[in-house]
Motif scaffolding. Structure first.
Motif, short mmCIF file in Angstrom:
data_model
loop_
_atom_site.label_atom_id
_atom_site.label_comp_id
_atom_site.label_asym_id
_atom_site.label_seq_id
_atom_site.Cartn_x
_atom_site.Cartn_y
_atom_site.Cartn_z
N ALA A 1 -40.80 -7.68 -47.45
CA ALA A 1 -41.61 -8.44 -47.13
C ALA A 1 -42.43 -6.86 -47.07
CB ALA A 1 -42.23 -9.30 -46.09
N ALA A 2 -42.06 -5.95 -45.82
CA ALA A 2 -42.93 -4.87 -45.54
C ALA A 2 -43.21 -3.71 -47.34
CB ALA A 2 -42.37 -3.79 -44.48
N ARG A 3 -41.75 -4.52 -47.89
CA ARG A 3 -42.13 -3.60 -49.18
C ARG A 3 -42.88 -4.14 -50.32
NH1 ARG A 3 -36.12 -3.48 -48.90
NH2 ARG A 3 -36.34 -4.42 -51.42
N ALA A 4 -43.17 -5.17 -49.91
CA ALA A 4 -44.06 -5.92 -50.86
C ALA A 4 -45.85 -5.29 -50.53
CB ALA A 4 -43.94 -7.30 -50.70
N ALA A 5 -45.86 -5.53 -49.49
CA ALA A 5 -47.11 -5.05 -48.77
C ALA A 5 -47.25 -3.22 -49.61
CB ALA A 5 -47.50 -5.00 -47.46
N GLU A 6 -46.54 -2.78 -49.19
CA GLU A 6 -46.00 -1.14 -49.45
C GLU A 6 -46.85 -1.18 -51.10
OE1 GLU A 6 -46.79 1.26 -47.71
OE2 GLU A 6 -47.15 0.10 -45.34
N ALA A 7 -46.03 -2.18 -52.19
CA ALA A 7 -45.40 -1.63 -53.15
C ALA A 7 -47.50 -2.26 -54.00
CB ALA A 7 -44.80 -3.00 -53.48
N ALA A 8 -47.83 -3.52 -53.16
CA ALA A 8 -49.18 -3.80 -53.39
C ALA A 8 -50.15 -2.97 -53.17
CB ALA A 8 -49.45 -5.08 -52.38
N GLN B 1 -51.55 -0.97 -55.71
CA GLN B 1 -52.40 -0.50 -56.57
C GLN B 1 -54.11 -1.08 -56.03
OE1 GLN B 1 -51.13 -3.88 -59.75
NE2 GLN B 1 -48.49 -3.25 -59.28
N ASP B 2 -54.11 -0.93 -54.19
CA ASP B 2 -55.07 -0.65 -53.80
C ASP B 2 -55.11 -2.10 -52.97
OD1 ASP B 2 -55.08 2.50 -53.33
OD2 ASP B 2 -56.57 2.20 -55.42
N LYS B 3 -54.22 -2.84 -53.40
CA LYS B 3 -54.25 -4.34 -52.81
C LYS B 3 -53.43 -4.36 -51.82
CE LYS B 3 -56.32 -5.87 -56.58
NZ LYS B 3 -57.12 -6.67 -57.06
N PHE B 4 -53.39 -3.20 -50.44
CA PHE B 4 -52.56 -3.71 -49.28
C PHE B 4 -52.85 -4.97 -48.54
CE2 PHE B 4 -52.09 -3.27 -45.02
CZ PHE B 4 -50.83 -3.07 -45.11
N ALA B 5 -54.56 -5.29 -48.32
CA ALA B 5 -54.71 -5.64 -46.88
C ALA B 5 -54.88 -7.38 -48.23
CB ALA B 5 -56.36 -5.30 -47.13
N GLU B 6 -55.28 -7.25 -49.69
CA GLU B 6 -54.18 -8.69 -49.96
C GLU B 6 -53.43 -9.01 -49.68
OE1 GLU B 6 -56.31 -6.24 -51.28
OE2 GLU B 6 -57.92 -6.81 -52.00
N MET B 7 -52.06 -8.49 -49.77
CA MET B 7 -51.25 -8.53 -49.88
C MET B 7 -50.98 -8.93 -48.29
SD MET B 7 -48.55 -9.22 -51.37
CE MET B 7 -47.91 -9.37 -52.62
N ARG C 1 -49.33 -12.00 -58.72
CA ARG C 1 -50.56 -12.16 -59.66
C ARG C 1 -51.65 -12.73 -59.08
NH1 ARG C 1 -46.02 -14.01 -62.41
NH2 ARG C 1 -45.61 -15.48 -60.98
N GLU C 2 -51.31 -13.78 -58.07
CA GLU C 2 -53.10 -13.96 -57.66
C GLU C 2 -53.92 -13.11 -57.59
OE1 GLU C 2 -50.32 -18.75 -56.40
OE2 GLU C 2 -51.24 -17.19 -54.60
N ILE C 3 -53.69 -12.02 -56.32
CA ILE C 3 -54.11 -11.06 -56.33
C ILE C 3 -54.81 -10.65 -56.85
CG2 ILE C 3 -53.86 -11.41 -53.97
CD1 ILE C 3 -52.14 -8.45 -53.89
N GLY C 4 -54.07 -9.64 -58.41
CA GLY C 4 -54.52 -9.55 -59.54
C GLY C 4 -53.80 -8.60 -59.55
N PHE D 1 -45.65 -3.98 -59.69
CA PHE D 1 -45.12 -4.43 -57.97
C PHE D 1 -44.23 -5.14 -58.21
CE2 PHE D 1 -44.12 -8.35 -55.97
CZ PHE D 1 -44.86 -8.04 -54.45
N ARG D 2 -43.39 -5.49 -58.85
CA ARG D 2 -42.02 -5.68 -58.89
C ARG D 2 -40.74 -3.92 -58.80
NH1 ARG D 2 -40.93 -8.74 -64.07
NH2 ARG D 2 -41.96 -10.37 -62.96
#
Lengths: 247, 197
Positions: free
Chosen positions: A127-134, A137-143, A177-180, A186-187
């Protein structure tokens, strides 16, 4: 005095005379009280020293993500939270406290979430890596928001922690996908070396700062020590300290 | 003190059970039973509503939630407190029966030692898990730790002749035992305790 009754004597029946047992027990108890008391009262000093103010680069590295940025012209108040996305206490803090702080203090404080995935939470590093990966793409806060708002879907199953990384990865891709986000990117990023290095760096920083449990907060480098009994108490305390820092 | 003389019976069998031990079983067993019951109710409330915050979760350190959600909280596949409800009920019942005049034979006392030995080993494993793995303390669980130790210790002293020399210093050993565990708890959550002072 009648001779020994047939009643079996147990140590719990009490001694016939003040015994070595009573003396030894008192010695153990008194010694323990003195030692604990002394260490707590006098040993606490050097601990206060370490909590006074933490070095800034360790607390907020240059590439740290923020949920909110303080107005550059106003007072600079930084709230750092070391968190674990799968930890139930962190999720409860999010629901009860930090989501509200994030909204109410938007633009007034710099709110920096840092990764501190604990070993006991099997999906926390992912989950931490998912947030960092987002974040790439400048969507950390969204993730970050997605992960906490959907905590009951991916982190737990009834009363136990989920632990299937494949299933979690699928859920995280759905959030992406939901946050665009560009999901293919991302993967790839979620497994990228720089992303996991960043999570490790956060953990190393946390350890340097003496973080032992999640969530742990720092307000302007000073560790926030929640003392309330309920989330409402802790929220009041956190708001009070933020307001004080804002002046 | 009224002595019921029961001459002619072998000493070991005629021996009336210690009232102290009986009261320990009733009180400590009763406290353990209540704590296990409370944990079970919290567990049910949490199963019903995953957002439910247990009444014993105060902060990240004192948090039943983190402990209850751990894999160690259901070692046999069902929540541990159910073991406590079963085990402590036996302890209380034994205590009450002893107060009513039941004289546990050797095999019964050996059974109490065997059962409480399993319990005491188990809670020490739980203590280690709570301190070094989960990193949180659960107040009801700590109540269970606190009552299991004397139940084991005095059952063993009662039934195990080899321990006879230790009877002279029974509570000193118990106190030392508690002090070691308290020291470990204090050391592990040092920054939390110092923040309270």
């Amino acid at each position: 005095m009648p001779t020994q009754s047939p009643r079996r004597r147990s140590p719990l029946d009490g001694p016939r005379r003040p015994s070595i047992n009573v003396i030894l027990t008192s010695v153990v108890v008194v010694l323990a009280l003195v030692v604990f008391g002394t260490i707590l009262l006098f040993g606490g000093d050097d601990d206060n020293g370490t909590t006074a103010a933490a070095p800034s680069e360790t607390l907020v590295p240059e590439d740290a993500h923020t949920l909110s940025e303080a107005d550059p012209d106003g007072p600079q108040v930084t709230l750092v939270e070391f968190l674990d996305y799968q930890c139930s206490a962190c999720a409860a803090y999010y629901r009860n406290i930090t989501s509200k702080i994030e909204k109410d203090y938007a633009g007034r404080i710099t709110f920096v979430p840092r990764n501190f995935p604990l070993d006991i939470h099997p999906l926390a590093p992912l989950a931490a890596r998912a947030a960092e990966a987002a974040g790439k793409q400048d969507k950390f806060a969204e993730m970050y928001t997605k992960l906490y708002q959907n905590w009951t879907d991916w982190a737990v199953q009834g009363e136990s922690l989920r632990s299937d990384p494949k299933e979690a990865a699928r859920q995280f891709e759905r959030y992406a996908r939901e946050i665009g986000l560009d999901v293919a990117q991302f993967r790839a990023d979620i497994e990228a070396a720089d992303v996991s290095k960043k999570v490790q760096r956060d953990m190393a920083d946390g350890e340097k700062l003496g973080v032992e449990a999640t969530p742990t907060f720092f307000i302007n480098g000073k560790r926030f020590e929640p003392s309330g009994e309920t989330f409402a108490d802790v929220e009041r305390q956190l708001r009070a300290e933020l307001d004080k820092a804002l002046g | 003190m009224s002595t019921r003389t029961e001459t002619g019976r072998p000493a070991a069998e005629a021996a009336a059970p210690s009232r102290g031990l009986a009261w320990l079983y009733v009180i400590a067993g009763g406290i353990g039973l209540l704590a296990s019951g409370a944990l079970t109710l919290e567990k049910i409330a949490r199963l019903r509503d995953p957002d439910y915050i247990p009444t014993c979760s105060f902060n990240p350190v004192l948090s039943c939630g983190s402990v209850m959600d751990s894999s160690q909280a259901a070692v046999l596949g069902f929540p541990n407190p159910l073991l406590g409800i079963g085990g402590f009920a036996v302890v209380v019942t034994t205590g009450v029966a002893m107060l009513a005049g039941f004289r546990p034979p050797r095999w019964y006392r050996a059974g109490m030692v065997a059962g409480s030995t399993v319990a005491v080993v188990f809670i020490h494993w739980l203590i280690a898990s709570s301190l070094y793995d989960i990193g949180a303390l659960c107040p009801y669980c700590m109540v269970v730790w606190a009552v299991t130790i004397p139940i084991f210790w005095y059952s063993a002293l009662d039934a195990w002749p080899a321990l006879a020399p230790l009877r002279r210093v029974h509570s000193a050993i118990l106190a030392l035992w508690y002090v070691v565990i308290i020291a470990l708890v204090v050391q592990r959550f040092w920054s939390y305790w110092t923040s309270l002072v």
